[in-house]
Design a protein around this motif. Sequence first.
Motif, short mmCIF file in Angstrom:
data_model
loop_
_atom_site.label_atom_id
_atom_site.label_comp_id
_atom_site.label_asym_id
_atom_site.label_seq_id
_atom_site.Cartn_x
_atom_site.Cartn_y
_atom_site.Cartn_z
N THR A 11 16.04 15.19 16.73
CA THR A 11 15.70 16.09 15.63
C THR A 11 16.57 17.34 15.67
O THR A 11 17.10 17.78 14.65
N ASN A 39 19.16 18.35 12.77
CA ASN A 39 19.01 19.63 12.08
C ASN A 39 20.29 20.45 12.17
O ASN A 39 20.73 21.04 11.18
N ASN A 53 14.63 18.34 2.62
CA ASN A 53 15.00 17.24 1.74
C ASN A 53 14.25 17.40 0.42
O ASN A 53 13.17 16.85 0.24
N PRO A 71 7.26 17.61 6.21
CA PRO A 71 6.92 16.43 7.00
C PRO A 71 6.37 16.78 8.38
O PRO A 71 5.57 16.03 8.94
N ARG A 72 6.78 17.91 8.93
CA ARG A 72 6.32 18.31 10.26
C ARG A 72 5.04 19.13 10.20
O ARG A 72 4.58 19.66 11.20
N TRP A 83 12.74 9.34 1.90
CA TRP A 83 13.07 9.96 3.18
C TRP A 83 12.36 9.40 4.41
O TRP A 83 12.57 9.90 5.52
N GLU A 136 14.10 8.93 7.71
CA GLU A 136 14.42 10.09 8.53
C GLU A 136 13.17 10.77 9.10
O GLU A 136 13.17 11.19 10.25
N VAL A 137 12.13 10.90 8.29
CA VAL A 137 10.98 11.71 8.69
C VAL A 137 9.68 10.93 8.85
O VAL A 137 8.64 11.52 9.15
N PHE A 153 6.94 11.53 11.56
CA PHE A 153 6.08 12.71 11.58
C PHE A 153 4.76 12.50 10.84
O PHE A 153 3.89 13.36 10.88
N HIS A 202 0.46 17.90 5.51
CA HIS A 202 1.88 17.83 5.15
C HIS A 202 2.05 18.44 3.76
O HIS A 202 2.21 17.72 2.77
#
Length: 147
Positions: A9, A13, A48, A61-62, A109, A112-113, A116, A137
């Motif tokens: 991550t 980033n 995103n 997402p986090r 996405w 990628e995410v 999470f 989220h």
Amino acid sequence: MSIAIDRVTRIMNTLVKSLSHMGISAFGAQELVVRGRVSGKEFSTPVNPVTVDGCTYLVAPRGQTQWVRNARHHGEVAMRLGRTRTPYDITEVCGVDAVPVMRHYLRKWAWEVGRFFPEGVTARSTDAELEAIIPAHPVFRITRQAA
């Protein structure tokens, strides 16, 4: 979250932020700039953005991260790509209104995410399943500020 994922991550980033500084949007990613709630200092993170029905949105997402708390506090953010910095007003979208955005975001996405989000939650989840995760989220609509 494992150490390996944290490392990946951080690397991703850094890569996305570096590309953004050069004016290159990796897969549509941009750099989000927010002011700190107390310090007023600017912080940035890759995001995103997605467009649904002509409106642009950000999904966290986090979860309840610093950028989320800072954006809520100030009601505005900026998006940066290269030397271009665009200010936006930000409005949280909750409940059933956020479901189509979350579905589109996960469709675009998840590669990628997806890690999470709770296991089993995908773009194919039911509306009720997606609505249930939105408080954890957050979803925000961003509207370009008048010049």
